[in-house]
Design an enzyme around this catalytic site. Structure first.
Site, PDB file in Angstrom:
ATOM      1  N   ARG A 123       0.826  -1.204   0.000  1.00  8.64           N
ATOM      2  CA  ARG A 123       0.000   0.000   0.000  1.00  8.64           C
ATOM      3  C   ARG A 123       0.864   1.259   0.000  1.00  8.64           C
ATOM      4  O   ARG A 123       0.500   2.268  -0.578  1.00  8.64           O
ATOM      5  CB  ARG A 123      -0.918  -0.008   1.220  1.00  8.64           C
ATOM      6  CG  ARG A 123      -1.975  -1.077   1.142  1.00  8.64           C
ATOM      7  CD  ARG A 123      -2.996  -0.911   2.231  1.00  8.64           C
ATOM      8  NE  ARG A 123      -4.010  -1.949   2.133  1.00  8.64           N
ATOM      9  CZ  ARG A 123      -3.982  -3.088   2.810  1.00  8.64           C
ATOM     10  NH1 ARG A 123      -3.007  -3.331   3.645  1.00  8.64           N
ATOM     11  NH2 ARG A 123      -4.940  -3.984   2.657  1.00  8.64           N
ATOM     12  N   ASP A 183     -10.117  -4.344   8.418  1.00 10.66           N
ATOM     13  CA  ASP A 183      -9.229  -5.387   8.965  1.00 10.66           C
ATOM     14  C   ASP A 183      -9.886  -6.014  10.193  1.00 10.66           C
ATOM     15  O   ASP A 183      -9.817  -7.236  10.397  1.00 10.66           O
ATOM     16  CB  ASP A 183      -7.884  -4.806   9.403  1.00 10.66           C
ATOM     17  CG  ASP A 183      -7.271  -3.894   8.359  1.00 10.66           C
ATOM     18  OD1 ASP A 183      -6.102  -4.066   8.026  1.00 10.66           O
ATOM     19  OD2 ASP A 183      -7.990  -2.990   7.864  1.00 10.66           O
ATOM     20  N   ARG A 186     -12.514  -8.416   9.177  1.00 14.23           N
ATOM     21  CA  ARG A 186     -11.882  -9.679   8.714  1.00 14.23           C
ATOM     22  C   ARG A 186     -11.424 -10.505   9.918  1.00 14.23           C
ATOM     23  O   ARG A 186     -11.569 -11.733   9.944  1.00 14.23           O
ATOM     24  CB  ARG A 186     -10.678  -9.356   7.814  1.00 14.23           C
ATOM     25  CG  ARG A 186     -11.074  -8.828   6.451  1.00 14.23           C
ATOM     26  CD  ARG A 186      -9.861  -8.356   5.661  1.00 14.23           C
ATOM     27  NE  ARG A 186     -10.239  -7.961   4.300  1.00 14.23           N
ATOM     28  CZ  ARG A 186      -9.647  -7.010   3.594  1.00 14.23           C
ATOM     29  NH1 ARG A 186      -8.643  -6.324   4.117  1.00 14.23           N
ATOM     30  NH2 ARG A 186     -10.039  -6.741   2.367  1.00 14.23           N
ATOM     31  N   HIS A 210      -3.327   0.544   8.537  1.00 21.40           N
ATOM     32  CA  HIS A 210      -4.110  -0.357   7.686  1.00 21.40           C
ATOM     33  C   HIS A 210      -3.087  -0.972   6.731  1.00 21.40           C
ATOM     34  O   HIS A 210      -2.796  -0.432   5.675  1.00 21.40           O
ATOM     35  CB  HIS A 210      -5.181   0.420   6.921  1.00 21.40           C
ATOM     36  CG  HIS A 210      -5.837  -0.387   5.836  1.00 21.40           C
ATOM     37  ND1 HIS A 210      -6.555  -1.524   6.074  1.00 21.40           N
ATOM     38  CD2 HIS A 210      -5.875  -0.211   4.483  1.00 21.40           C
ATOM     39  CE1 HIS A 210      -7.021  -2.017   4.931  1.00 21.40           C
ATOM     40  NE2 HIS A 210      -6.611  -1.239   3.951  1.00 21.40           N
TER      41      HIS A 210
HETATM   42  P1  NAD Z   1     -10.493   1.700  -9.322  1.00 19.40           P
HETATM   43  O1  NAD Z   1      -9.307   1.863 -10.210  1.00 19.40           O
HETATM   44  O2  NAD Z   1     -11.536   0.705  -9.672  1.00 19.40           O
HETATM   45  O3  NAD Z   1     -11.233   3.110  -9.114  1.00 19.40           O
HETATM   46  C1  NAD Z   1     -10.567   4.318  -8.927  1.00 19.40           C
HETATM   47  C2  NAD Z   1     -11.424   5.382  -9.550  1.00 19.40           C
HETATM   48  O4  NAD Z   1     -10.828   6.649  -9.279  1.00 19.40           O
HETATM   49  C3  NAD Z   1     -11.532   5.246 -11.076  1.00 19.40           C
HETATM   50  O5  NAD Z   1     -12.890   5.188 -11.475  1.00 19.40           O
HETATM   51  C4  NAD Z   1     -10.821   6.497 -11.596  1.00 19.40           C
HETATM   52  O6  NAD Z   1     -11.400   6.966 -12.801  1.00 19.40           O
HETATM   53  C5  NAD Z   1     -11.036   7.452 -10.424  1.00 19.40           C
HETATM   54  N1  NAD Z   1     -10.118   8.586 -10.449  1.00 19.40           N
HETATM   55  C6  NAD Z   1      -8.787   8.587 -10.696  1.00 19.40           C
HETATM   56  N2  NAD Z   1      -8.314   9.839 -10.647  1.00 19.40           N
HETATM   57  C7  NAD Z   1      -9.349  10.649 -10.330  1.00 19.40           C
HETATM   58  C8  NAD Z   1      -9.499  12.036 -10.118  1.00 19.40           C
HETATM   59  N3  NAD Z   1      -8.454  12.883 -10.223  1.00 19.40           N
HETATM   60  N4  NAD Z   1     -10.714  12.520  -9.824  1.00 19.40           N
HETATM   61  C9  NAD Z   1     -11.782  11.699  -9.721  1.00 19.40           C
HETATM   62  N5  NAD Z   1     -11.700  10.370  -9.900  1.00 19.40           N
HETATM   63  C10 NAD Z   1     -10.512   9.855 -10.211  1.00 19.40           C
HETATM   64  O7  NAD Z   1      -9.890   1.386  -7.863  1.00 19.40           O
HETATM   65  P2  NAD Z   1     -10.695   0.746  -6.646  1.00 19.40           P
HETATM   66  O8  NAD Z   1     -10.528  -0.725  -6.668  1.00 19.40           O
HETATM   67  O9  NAD Z   1     -12.047   1.337  -6.604  1.00 19.40           O
HETATM   68  O10 NAD Z   1      -9.828   1.286  -5.409  1.00 19.40           O
HETATM   69  C11 NAD Z   1      -9.832   2.661  -5.079  1.00 19.40           C
HETATM   70  C12 NAD Z   1      -8.888   2.957  -3.926  1.00 19.40           C
HETATM   71  O11 NAD Z   1      -9.401   2.370  -2.728  1.00 19.40           O
HETATM   72  C13 NAD Z   1      -7.472   2.406  -4.089  1.00 19.40           C
HETATM   73  O12 NAD Z   1      -6.540   3.347  -3.613  1.00 19.40           O
HETATM   74  C14 NAD Z   1      -7.466   1.166  -3.207  1.00 19.40           C
HETATM   75  O13 NAD Z   1      -6.189   0.776  -2.800  1.00 19.40           O
HETATM   76  C15 NAD Z   1      -8.331   1.669  -2.070  1.00 19.40           C
HETATM   77  N6  NAD Z   1      -8.915   0.639  -1.181  1.00 19.40           N
HETATM   78  C16 NAD Z   1      -8.879   0.917   0.147  1.00 19.40           C
HETATM   79  C17 NAD Z   1      -9.395   0.002   1.049  1.00 19.40           C
HETATM   80  C18 NAD Z   1      -9.320   0.323   2.524  1.00 19.40           C
HETATM   81  O14 NAD Z   1      -9.651  -0.533   3.360  1.00 19.40           O
HETATM   82  N7  NAD Z   1      -8.922   1.520   2.902  1.00 19.40           N
HETATM   83  C19 NAD Z   1      -9.974  -1.192   0.588  1.00 19.40           C
HETATM   84  C20 NAD Z   1     -10.036  -1.417  -0.786  1.00 19.40           C
HETATM   85  C21 NAD Z   1      -9.476  -0.489  -1.668  1.00 19.40           C
END
Ligand code: NAD
Length: 350
Positions: A123, A183, A186, A210
Protein backbone atom coordinates in the site's frame (compact mmCIF):
# COMPACT_ATOMS: atom_id res chain seq x y z
CA UNK A 1 -42.55 14.19 -22.54
CA UNK A 2 -39.93 16.67 -21.30
CA UNK A 3 -39.08 18.69 -18.21
CA UNK A 4 -40.12 22.32 -18.15
CA UNK A 5 -37.75 24.91 -16.72
CA UNK A 6 -39.67 24.83 -13.42
CA UNK A 7 -39.06 21.07 -13.05
CA UNK A 8 -42.67 20.05 -13.81
CA UNK A 9 -43.28 17.55 -16.62
CA UNK A 10 -44.85 18.69 -19.89
CA UNK A 11 -46.71 16.37 -22.29
CA UNK A 12 -46.45 16.71 -26.14
CA UNK A 13 -49.30 19.25 -26.25
CA UNK A 14 -47.73 21.38 -23.51
CA UNK A 15 -50.04 19.97 -20.81
CA UNK A 16 -48.37 20.09 -17.39
CA UNK A 17 -48.58 16.41 -16.37
CA UNK A 18 -47.44 17.07 -12.80
CA UNK A 19 -50.40 19.43 -12.38
CA UNK A 20 -52.68 16.93 -14.13
CA UNK A 21 -51.70 14.07 -11.78
CA UNK A 22 -51.47 16.00 -8.54
CA UNK A 23 -53.84 18.70 -7.49
CA UNK A 24 -51.88 20.87 -5.03
CA UNK A 25 -53.23 21.08 -1.48
CA UNK A 26 -54.24 24.64 -0.73
CA UNK A 27 -52.67 26.27 2.34
CA UNK A 28 -50.15 23.39 2.69
CA UNK A 29 -47.62 23.98 5.48
CA UNK A 30 -44.04 24.30 4.20
CA UNK A 31 -41.66 21.42 5.07
CA UNK A 32 -40.37 21.58 8.65
CA UNK A 33 -37.03 23.45 8.75
CA UNK A 34 -35.87 21.03 11.48
CA UNK A 35 -36.19 18.00 9.16
CA UNK A 36 -32.64 17.11 8.19
CA UNK A 37 -31.71 16.48 4.58
CA UNK A 38 -28.58 14.36 4.16
CA UNK A 39 -26.17 14.52 1.27
CA UNK A 40 -23.31 12.09 0.74
CA UNK A 41 -20.71 12.45 -2.02
CA UNK A 42 -18.52 9.58 -3.18
CA UNK A 43 -15.37 10.54 -5.10
CA UNK A 44 -14.20 7.77 -7.42
CA UNK A 45 -16.64 5.56 -9.33
CA UNK A 46 -14.38 2.52 -9.36
CA UNK A 47 -14.99 -0.85 -7.73
CA UNK A 48 -14.68 0.50 -4.21
CA UNK A 49 -16.61 3.74 -4.76
CA UNK A 50 -19.51 1.94 -6.40
CA UNK A 51 -19.64 -0.80 -3.74
CA UNK A 52 -19.84 1.96 -1.09
CA UNK A 53 -22.47 3.87 -3.08
CA UNK A 54 -24.67 0.84 -3.56
CA UNK A 55 -24.40 -0.23 0.12
CA UNK A 56 -25.33 3.31 1.21
CA UNK A 57 -28.38 3.16 -1.08
CA UNK A 58 -29.57 -0.26 0.05
CA UNK A 59 -29.15 0.78 3.70
CA UNK A 60 -31.19 3.98 3.18
CA UNK A 61 -28.52 6.25 4.67
CA UNK A 62 -29.03 9.39 2.60
CA UNK A 63 -31.55 11.54 0.72
CA UNK A 64 -29.03 12.63 -1.88
CA UNK A 65 -26.08 10.71 -3.30
CA UNK A 66 -23.49 12.30 -5.55
CA UNK A 67 -20.72 10.49 -7.42
CA UNK A 68 -17.67 12.23 -8.91
CA UNK A 69 -15.05 10.70 -11.20
CA UNK A 70 -12.77 12.04 -13.92
CA UNK A 71 -14.02 9.52 -16.52
CA UNK A 72 -17.34 11.05 -17.70
CA UNK A 73 -18.70 8.05 -19.66
CA UNK A 74 -18.04 5.50 -16.95
CA UNK A 75 -19.44 7.93 -14.39
CA UNK A 76 -22.69 8.50 -16.30
CA UNK A 77 -23.03 4.75 -16.90
CA UNK A 78 -22.66 4.02 -13.18
CA UNK A 79 -25.11 6.80 -12.26
CA UNK A 80 -27.76 5.56 -14.71
CA UNK A 81 -27.29 1.97 -13.55
CA UNK A 82 -28.01 3.02 -9.95
CA UNK A 83 -30.89 5.33 -10.94
CA UNK A 84 -32.53 2.42 -12.79
CA UNK A 85 -32.92 0.63 -9.44
CA UNK A 86 -35.25 3.43 -8.26
CA UNK A 87 -38.31 1.17 -8.16
CA UNK A 88 -36.60 -1.11 -5.62
CA UNK A 89 -35.02 1.50 -3.35
CA UNK A 90 -36.12 4.26 -0.98
CA UNK A 91 -36.40 7.57 -2.87
CA UNK A 92 -32.94 9.08 -3.24
CA UNK A 93 -31.73 11.80 -5.56
CA UNK A 94 -28.70 10.41 -7.40
CA UNK A 95 -26.48 12.79 -9.30
CA UNK A 96 -22.99 12.73 -10.80
CA UNK A 97 -20.48 15.04 -12.43
CA UNK A 98 -16.80 15.46 -13.19
CA UNK A 99 -17.16 18.92 -11.56
CA UNK A 100 -16.85 19.27 -7.78
CA UNK A 101 -19.58 21.93 -7.62
CA UNK A 102 -22.05 19.01 -7.65
CA UNK A 103 -20.84 18.02 -4.15
CA UNK A 104 -21.75 21.43 -2.62
CA UNK A 105 -23.27 21.21 0.84
CA UNK A 106 -22.38 17.54 1.47
CA UNK A 107 -22.64 16.22 5.03
CA UNK A 108 -20.17 13.46 4.22
CA UNK A 109 -17.57 13.12 1.45
CA UNK A 110 -16.02 9.71 0.89
CA UNK A 111 -12.83 9.66 -1.17
CA UNK A 112 -12.03 6.43 -3.01
CA UNK A 113 -10.40 7.90 -6.11
CA UNK A 114 -6.93 6.70 -6.69
CA UNK A 115 -4.56 4.42 -8.38
CA UNK A 116 -5.49 0.84 -7.60
CA UNK A 117 -3.18 -1.54 -5.75
CA UNK A 118 -1.67 -3.98 -8.24
CA UNK A 119 -1.21 -7.62 -7.18
CA UNK A 120 1.76 -7.86 -4.76
CA UNK A 121 2.20 -4.08 -4.51
CA UNK A 122 2.43 -2.76 -0.95
CA UNK A 123 0.00 0.00 0.00
CA UNK A 124 2.84 2.33 0.78
CA UNK A 125 4.11 2.04 -2.83
CA UNK A 126 0.87 3.56 -4.03
CA UNK A 127 1.51 6.78 -2.20
CA UNK A 128 3.38 8.85 -4.77
CA UNK A 129 0.73 8.06 -7.39
CA UNK A 130 -2.05 9.18 -5.10
CA UNK A 131 -0.48 12.29 -3.60
CA UNK A 132 -0.81 14.54 -6.67
CA UNK A 133 -4.32 13.22 -7.23
CA UNK A 134 -5.35 14.34 -3.73
CA UNK A 135 -4.04 17.84 -4.46
CA UNK A 136 -6.71 18.04 -7.19
CA UNK A 137 -9.51 16.48 -5.12
CA UNK A 138 -9.39 17.67 -1.51
CA UNK A 139 -9.22 21.50 -1.86
CA UNK A 140 -12.39 21.74 -4.05
CA UNK A 141 -14.24 19.30 -1.77
CA UNK A 142 -13.37 21.43 1.26
CA UNK A 143 -14.32 24.61 -0.58
CA UNK A 144 -17.77 23.36 -1.69
CA UNK A 145 -18.60 21.62 1.63
CA UNK A 146 -16.78 23.51 4.39
CA UNK A 147 -18.79 21.71 7.12
CA UNK A 148 -18.44 18.18 5.74
CA UNK A 149 -16.86 15.15 7.38
CA UNK A 150 -14.24 13.54 5.11
CA UNK A 151 -13.75 9.79 5.03
CA UNK A 152 -10.63 8.71 3.15
CA UNK A 153 -10.56 5.20 1.71
CA UNK A 154 -7.84 5.42 -0.99
CA UNK A 155 -4.58 3.68 -0.09
CA UNK A 156 -2.24 4.01 1.69
CA UNK A 157 -5.14 5.22 3.76
CA UNK A 158 -3.32 6.46 6.89
CA UNK A 159 -0.86 8.72 5.06
CA UNK A 160 -3.55 9.92 2.62
CA UNK A 161 -5.80 10.80 5.57
CA UNK A 162 -2.97 12.91 6.96
CA UNK A 163 -2.56 14.53 3.52
CA UNK A 164 -6.32 15.18 3.29
CA UNK A 165 -6.25 16.76 6.75
CA UNK A 166 -3.42 19.10 5.69
CA UNK A 167 -4.98 19.95 2.29
CA UNK A 168 -8.48 20.54 3.68
CA UNK A 169 -7.50 22.74 6.62
CA UNK A 170 -10.31 21.01 8.57
CA UNK A 171 -10.16 20.30 12.30
CA UNK A 172 -8.83 16.76 12.78
CA UNK A 173 -12.17 15.43 14.13
CA UNK A 174 -13.68 15.91 10.64
CA UNK A 175 -11.02 13.91 8.75
CA UNK A 176 -11.20 10.15 9.18
CA UNK A 177 -9.53 7.26 7.39
CA UNK A 178 -11.45 4.01 6.93
CA UNK A 179 -8.32 2.48 8.48
CA UNK A 180 -8.61 -0.90 10.16
CA UNK A 181 -12.41 -0.96 10.32
CA UNK A 182 -12.23 -3.52 7.49
CA UNK A 183 -9.23 -5.39 8.96
CA UNK A 184 -11.15 -5.69 12.25
CA UNK A 185 -14.16 -7.14 10.42
CA UNK A 186 -11.88 -9.68 8.71
CA UNK A 187 -10.40 -10.45 12.15
CA UNK A 188 -13.86 -11.00 13.69
CA UNK A 189 -14.81 -13.24 10.76
CA UNK A 190 -11.69 -15.42 11.14
CA UNK A 191 -12.05 -15.75 14.94
CA UNK A 192 -15.76 -16.55 14.54
CA UNK A 193 -14.94 -19.11 11.87
CA UNK A 194 -12.22 -20.65 14.08
CA UNK A 195 -14.52 -20.91 17.13
CA UNK A 196 -17.77 -21.56 15.25
CA UNK A 197 -19.56 -18.53 16.68
CA UNK A 198 -21.42 -15.59 15.17
CA UNK A 199 -19.01 -12.86 13.97
CA UNK A 200 -21.34 -10.21 15.45
CA UNK A 201 -20.70 -11.70 18.92
CA UNK A 202 -16.95 -11.20 18.55
CA UNK A 203 -15.51 -7.94 19.87
CA UNK A 204 -12.05 -7.83 18.37
CA UNK A 205 -10.05 -4.87 17.23
CA UNK A 206 -7.08 -4.29 15.00
CA UNK A 207 -5.35 -0.93 15.43
CA UNK A 208 -2.39 0.90 13.91
CA UNK A 209 -1.59 1.00 10.21
CA UNK A 210 -4.11 -0.36 7.69
CA UNK A 211 -1.41 -2.65 6.38
CA UNK A 212 1.53 -4.80 7.27
CA UNK A 213 2.35 -3.20 10.65
CA UNK A 214 -1.21 -3.40 12.03
CA UNK A 215 -1.65 -4.55 15.64
CA UNK A 216 -4.14 -7.19 16.79
CA UNK A 217 -5.38 -6.44 20.30
CA UNK A 218 -5.59 -10.03 21.54
CA UNK A 219 -5.64 -9.00 25.21
CA UNK A 220 -9.03 -7.29 24.85
CA UNK A 221 -10.90 -9.78 22.64
CA UNK A 222 -14.22 -10.93 24.00
CA UNK A 223 -16.96 -13.16 22.71
CA UNK A 224 -20.47 -12.48 23.92
CA UNK A 225 -18.90 -10.26 26.61
CA UNK A 226 -16.48 -12.97 27.87
CA UNK A 227 -12.79 -11.92 27.68
CA UNK A 228 -11.24 -14.75 25.67
CA UNK A 229 -7.60 -14.96 26.77
CA UNK A 230 -8.28 -14.63 30.52
CA UNK A 231 -11.11 -17.20 30.14
CA UNK A 232 -8.75 -19.70 28.49
CA UNK A 233 -6.09 -19.07 31.15
CA UNK A 234 -8.57 -19.51 34.05
CA UNK A 235 -9.89 -22.73 32.54
CA UNK A 236 -6.27 -23.76 31.95
CA UNK A 237 -7.01 -24.36 28.30
CA UNK A 238 -3.78 -24.33 26.34
CA UNK A 239 -3.66 -22.14 23.29
CA UNK A 240 -0.82 -21.60 20.91
CA UNK A 241 0.44 -18.05 20.50
CA UNK A 242 1.33 -19.15 16.97
CA UNK A 243 -2.34 -19.89 16.21
CA UNK A 244 -3.23 -16.33 17.20
CA UNK A 245 -0.34 -14.90 15.18
CA UNK A 246 -1.48 -16.91 12.15
CA UNK A 247 -5.01 -15.48 12.37
CA UNK A 248 -3.54 -11.97 12.38
CA UNK A 249 -1.23 -12.84 9.45
CA UNK A 250 -4.26 -14.06 7.49
CA UNK A 251 -5.96 -10.70 8.15
CA UNK A 252 -2.92 -8.85 6.81
CA UNK A 253 -2.81 -11.05 3.71
CA UNK A 254 -6.57 -10.92 3.10
CA UNK A 255 -6.52 -7.95 0.73
CA UNK A 256 -3.56 -9.35 -1.22
CA UNK A 257 -5.36 -12.70 -1.56
CA UNK A 258 -8.66 -11.18 -2.77
CA UNK A 259 -6.81 -8.89 -5.21
CA UNK A 260 -4.80 -11.81 -6.62
CA UNK A 261 -8.03 -13.79 -7.10
CA UNK A 262 -10.53 -11.22 -8.38
CA UNK A 263 -8.36 -8.19 -9.18
CA UNK A 264 -9.71 -5.82 -6.52
CA UNK A 265 -11.63 -5.79 -3.23
CA UNK A 266 -15.07 -4.24 -3.09
CA UNK A 267 -17.97 -5.79 -1.12
CA UNK A 268 -16.43 -5.85 2.36
CA UNK A 269 -15.01 -2.32 2.04
CA UNK A 270 -18.46 -1.23 0.81
CA UNK A 271 -20.12 -2.54 3.98
CA UNK A 272 -17.27 -1.29 6.17
CA UNK A 273 -17.51 2.32 4.92
CA UNK A 274 -21.33 2.27 4.94
CA UNK A 275 -21.12 1.35 8.64
CA UNK A 276 -18.98 4.46 9.23
CA UNK A 277 -21.41 6.58 7.20
CA UNK A 278 -24.31 5.31 9.33
CA UNK A 279 -22.53 6.17 12.60
CA UNK A 280 -21.78 9.69 11.37
CA UNK A 281 -24.98 10.58 9.50
CA UNK A 282 -27.29 8.99 12.09
CA UNK A 283 -25.16 10.21 15.05
CA UNK A 284 -24.87 6.64 16.36
CA UNK A 285 -21.88 7.31 18.66
CA UNK A 286 -20.60 3.84 17.83
CA UNK A 287 -16.98 2.86 18.33
CA UNK A 288 -15.01 1.95 15.19
CA UNK A 289 -11.32 1.31 14.68
CA UNK A 290 -10.60 4.12 12.20
CA UNK A 291 -7.66 6.27 11.26
CA UNK A 292 -7.58 9.41 13.41
CA UNK A 293 -4.96 11.94 14.46
CA UNK A 294 -3.14 9.83 17.05
CA UNK A 295 -1.04 12.62 18.55
CA UNK A 296 -0.79 12.13 22.31
CA UNK A 297 -2.71 8.83 22.50
CA UNK A 298 -1.21 5.57 23.82
CA UNK A 299 2.28 7.03 24.23
CA UNK A 300 2.53 7.90 20.53
CA UNK A 301 3.87 11.31 21.50
CA UNK A 302 3.71 14.76 20.00
CA UNK A 303 3.72 13.65 16.34
CA UNK A 304 1.21 14.32 13.58
CA UNK A 305 0.38 10.83 12.45
CA UNK A 306 -2.94 9.24 11.51
CA UNK A 307 -3.51 5.60 12.39
CA UNK A 308 -6.39 3.48 13.58
CA UNK A 309 -7.56 3.66 17.17
CA UNK A 310 -10.99 2.73 18.54
CA UNK A 311 -12.86 6.01 18.00
CA UNK A 312 -16.41 7.05 18.75
CA UNK A 313 -18.14 8.44 15.65
CA UNK A 314 -21.15 10.76 15.49
CA UNK A 315 -22.56 13.65 13.51
CA UNK A 316 -19.50 15.83 14.17
CA UNK A 317 -17.07 13.12 13.06
CA UNK A 318 -14.67 11.78 15.70
CA UNK A 319 -16.15 12.41 19.16
CA UNK A 320 -13.37 10.75 21.15
CA UNK A 321 -10.84 7.92 21.33
CA UNK A 322 -11.56 4.97 23.60
CA UNK A 323 -9.08 4.17 26.31
CA UNK A 324 -8.89 0.46 25.51
CA UNK A 325 -6.61 -1.77 27.58
CA UNK A 326 -3.39 -2.73 25.81
CA UNK A 327 -0.63 -4.84 27.26
CA UNK A 328 2.99 -3.66 27.00
CA UNK A 329 3.71 -5.66 23.83
CA UNK A 330 0.62 -4.27 22.08
CA UNK A 331 1.51 -0.69 23.05
CA UNK A 332 5.03 -1.16 21.73
CA UNK A 333 3.72 -2.59 18.44
CA UNK A 334 1.36 0.37 18.10
CA UNK A 335 4.24 2.80 18.56
CA UNK A 336 6.27 0.83 15.96
CA UNK A 337 3.32 1.04 13.56
CA UNK A 338 3.18 4.83 14.08
CA UNK A 339 6.91 4.98 13.32
CA UNK A 340 6.43 3.02 10.06
CA UNK A 341 3.75 5.46 8.85
CA UNK A 342 5.70 8.50 10.02
CA UNK A 343 8.83 7.42 8.12
CA UNK A 344 6.88 7.35 4.84
CA UNK A 345 5.20 10.65 5.65
CA UNK A 346 8.54 12.30 6.33
CA UNK A 347 9.87 11.16 2.94
CA UNK A 348 7.01 13.08 1.29
CA UNK A 349 8.20 16.35 2.80
CA UNK A 350 4.74 17.82 3.32
P1 NAD B 1 -10.49 1.70 -9.32
O1 NAD B 1 -9.31 1.86 -10.21
O2 NAD B 1 -11.54 0.71 -9.67
O3 NAD B 1 -11.23 3.11 -9.11
C1 NAD B 1 -10.57 4.32 -8.93
C2 NAD B 1 -11.42 5.38 -9.55
O4 NAD B 1 -10.83 6.65 -9.28
C3 NAD B 1 -11.53 5.25 -11.08
O5 NAD B 1 -12.89 5.19 -11.47
C4 NAD B 1 -10.82 6.50 -11.60
O6 NAD B 1 -11.40 6.97 -12.80
C5 NAD B 1 -11.04 7.45 -10.42
N1 NAD B 1 -10.12 8.59 -10.45
C6 NAD B 1 -8.79 8.59 -10.70
N2 NAD B 1 -8.31 9.84 -10.65
C7 NAD B 1 -9.35 10.65 -10.33
C8 NAD B 1 -9.50 12.04 -10.12
N3 NAD B 1 -8.45 12.88 -10.22
N4 NAD B 1 -10.71 12.52 -9.82
C9 NAD B 1 -11.78 11.70 -9.72
N5 NAD B 1 -11.70 10.37 -9.90
C10 NAD B 1 -10.51 9.85 -10.21
O7 NAD B 1 -9.89 1.39 -7.86
P2 NAD B 1 -10.70 0.75 -6.65
O8 NAD B 1 -10.53 -0.73 -6.67
O9 NAD B 1 -12.05 1.34 -6.60
O10 NAD B 1 -9.83 1.29 -5.41
C11 NAD B 1 -9.83 2.66 -5.08
C12 NAD B 1 -8.89 2.96 -3.93
O11 NAD B 1 -9.40 2.37 -2.73
C13 NAD B 1 -7.47 2.41 -4.09
O12 NAD B 1 -6.54 3.35 -3.61
C14 NAD B 1 -7.47 1.17 -3.21
O13 NAD B 1 -6.19 0.78 -2.80
C15 NAD B 1 -8.33 1.67 -2.07
N6 NAD B 1 -8.92 0.64 -1.18
C16 NAD B 1 -8.88 0.92 0.15
C17 NAD B 1 -9.39 0.00 1.05
C18 NAD B 1 -9.32 0.32 2.52
O14 NAD B 1 -9.65 -0.53 3.36
N7 NAD B 1 -8.92 1.52 2.90
C19 NAD B 1 -9.97 -1.19 0.59
C20 NAD B 1 -10.04 -1.42 -0.79
C21 NAD B 1 -9.48 -0.49 -1.67
Amino acid sequence: MHKSGSGSTLGPDGLDLTQAFFKPISNAAPPSPTKRHNKISVIGAGNVGMAIAQTILTQDLTDELVIVDNKPDKLRGEMLDLQHAAAFLPRVKINSSVEYSVTAGSDLCIVTAGARQIGGESRLNLLQRNLSLFKAIIPPLARYSPETVLIIVSNPVDVLTYIAWKLSGFPSNRVIGSGTNLDSSRFCFLIADHLQVNAQDVQACIVGEHGDSSVALWSSISIGGIPVLSFLEKQQIAYEKETLENIHKTVINSAYEVISLKGYTSWAIGYSVASLARSIIRDQRKIHPVSVLAKGFYGIGDVEVFLSLPAQLGRGGVLGVTNVHMNKEEEQRLRDSAKTILEVQTQLGI
